[in-house]
Motif scaffolding. Structure first.
Motif, PDB file in Angstrom:
ATOM      1  N   GLU A   1      -2.842  -3.154 -10.064  1.00 18.41           N
ATOM      2  CA  GLU A   1      -3.020  -2.353  -8.843  1.00 18.41           C
ATOM      3  C   GLU A   1      -2.886  -0.855  -9.146  1.00 18.41           C
ATOM      4  OE1 GLU A   1      -1.539  -6.381  -7.772  1.00 18.41           O
ATOM      5  OE2 GLU A   1      -0.852  -4.808  -9.154  1.00 18.41           O
ATOM      6  N   GLN A   2      -1.948  -0.501  -9.992  1.00 18.32           N
ATOM      7  CA  GLN A   2      -1.763   0.906 -10.345  1.00 18.32           C
ATOM      8  C   GLN A   2      -2.952   1.433 -11.139  1.00 18.32           C
ATOM      9  OE1 GLN A   2       1.999   0.462 -12.333  1.00 18.32           O
ATOM     10  NE2 GLN A   2       3.172   1.243 -10.572  1.00 18.32           N
TER      11      GLN A   2
ATOM     12  N   ASP B   1       0.829  -1.207   0.000  1.00 22.36           N
ATOM     13  CA  ASP B   1       0.000   0.000   0.000  1.00 22.36           C
ATOM     14  C   ASP B   1       0.863   1.256   0.000  1.00 22.36           C
ATOM     15  OD1 ASP B   1      -2.256  -1.533  -0.030  1.00 22.36           O
ATOM     16  OD2 ASP B   1      -2.647  -1.383   2.117  1.00 22.36           O
TER      17      ASP B   1
ATOM     18  N   LEU C   1       2.355   1.765  -3.404  1.00 25.99           N
ATOM     19  CA  LEU C   1       1.324   2.223  -4.328  1.00 25.99           C
ATOM     20  C   LEU C   1       1.034   3.711  -4.110  1.00 25.99           C
ATOM     21  CD1 LEU C   1      -0.464   1.085  -6.572  1.00 25.99           C
ATOM     22  CD2 LEU C   1      -2.230   0.644  -4.842  1.00 25.99           C
TER      23      LEU C   1
END
Length: 415
Positions: free
Chosen positions: A52-53, A3, A6
């Protein structure tokens, strides 16, 4: 990708063009599967993106749109869903910052900074700001949102963390706290849009007793839920309850006499439709029993939610020379008044409260569209409107309330 990693990628210069493209894709798509389509288009435009990005970029666009639409917040900050739900509206944050400056404050330690909505207003007002955030992920976003602030990562209830954050404060400076008020069980509203509020101040994070104890060493300014009970104000504290555009938004509690009255209601109307923004204030003590309870007399008046939340109904009634319809009702009655803190209605008729008789009375008047105001009576306006099954060309407003211990239904005309 963790997290924190990110969040670091999201706030990096390399993500700026991706966020801009995600914004354009989201804005131009109106199909039911808009989010899926936009996400796919973003992956095709930037094939190097991880899932995820891509998801983080699309979520950021969605949250920024919601920030603008729901809170009037500039859609350029880095946001999280939980953080946005506790956002302070800019008009409220700017006013609070100006009050701190007027009180001689030059530095603020924001012990629960979150995404930095209040900290941004403090910095914009020229205050030196220290921000504390316990989540490393949120701290990355906070640092990007308020780059001028000094960042301390840790839990403000920890003595060492708090000492570091408040080390530069002088006697006139202020500790600001906005406790998290989400239900610890994770429950959300029926539509899933918002986390349920935790009503017990001792279950807030940090708890209210901790917030109040900070006043032993510092001046404290605390943002709380609008339903914070005025009677829980500690001795020597002052509190104000704010509504924005008719919606109760927050209570703000000050550990010193930041203004003359112990309690104050604040009504803010943002600029809209060519109208300038304005702010109205009304202070009082909250003492009950200042006004009589009488029957309906000509007009009735509904106090603003800021007045109700601050417990200043009797103070306002006495100031406007009005009476109460009932000791347990917020409605006031009397002659014509002019105040930004009431909405007034001319009483046209007393109608039956029985649903069948009420339907007959309304149908006789050709009323098909009905506004029902029944705060604190336990009625469901939508259910009552459906039960009445009205048809007709006319519109009307009724108020269902209690007068001198008896339920009444009034046909009214808004003034």
């Amino acid at each position: 990708m963790t997290d924190v990693a990110l969040a670091q990628w999201l706030t990096s210069p390399s993500a700026a063009a991706i966020l801009d493209r995600a914004q354009a894709l989201e804005s131009s798509s109106t199909s039911p599967s808009a989010s899926i389509a936009a996400s796919g288009a973003l992956r095709r435009a930037f094939p190097e993106l991880s899932p995820e990005q891509c998801a983080a970029a699309m979520t950021q666009v969605e949250l920024r749109r919601r920030a603008v639409e729901r809170y009037g917040i500039d859609g350029s900050q880095f946001l999280t869903r939980d953080g946005l739900e506790q956002a302070t509206q800019p008009v409220v944050a700017s006013r609070r910052a100006a009050m701190l400056v007027a009180a001689g404050c030059t530095r603020v330690a924001d012990l629960t900074a979150g995404l930095g909505f209040d900290a941004s207003a403090f910095a914009a007002a020229g205050l030196a700001v220290t921000v504390v955030e316990r989540s490393p992920e949120t701290a990355v976003l906070l640092a990007a949102n308020v780059p001028s602030a000094r960042l301390v990562i840790g839990d403000a209830t920890d003595n060492a963390t708090r000492a570091e954050a408040t080390s530069e404060l002088g006697p006139s400076d202020v500790v600001f706290v906005d406790p998290a008020r989400r239900d610890a069980s994770g429950r959300r509203t029926p539509d899933g849009a918002r986390a349920q509020s935790e009503r017990d101040p001792e279950r807030w994070s940090p708890p209210w007793s901790f917030v109040a104890s900070l006043a032993d060493q510092h001046r404290v300014c605390a943002k709380t839920a609008p339903g914070f009970p005025p009677e829980r104000l500690p001795a020597g504290w002052h509190g104000e309850w704010t509504s924005v555009a008719g919606t109760a938004t927050e209570a703000c509690l000050w550990s010193w006499p930041a203004f003359e009255a112990t309690r104050r209601a604040v009504r803010i109307e943002p600029a809209a439709h060519g109208r300038d923004a304005w702010v109205a204030e009304f202070g009082g003590t909250g003492a009950r029993g200042q006004v009589d309870v009488t029957a309906v007399a000509g007009s009735i008046h509904e106090p603003d939610l800021s007045i109700m939340k601050a417990g200043l109904i009797d103070d306002l009634a006495a100031d406007l020379r009005l009476t109460r319809l009932d000791a347990h009702s917020a409605w006031l009655t009397g002659g014509d008044v002019s105040s930004p803190f009431v909405r007034s209605y001319q009483v046209e008729d007393l109608l039956p409260s029985d649903a069948k008789a009420l339907r007959r009375a309304l149908r006789e008047r050709g009323i098909g569209a009905l506004t029902i105001k029944g705060r604190a009576t336990g009625i469901d306006p939508d259910a009552l409107r459906k039960r009445l099954a009205l048809i007709g060309p006319n519109t009307a407003t009724i108020v269902v309330t209690v007068s001198m211990g008896r339920r009444i239904t009034l046909l009214v005309t808004p003034r």
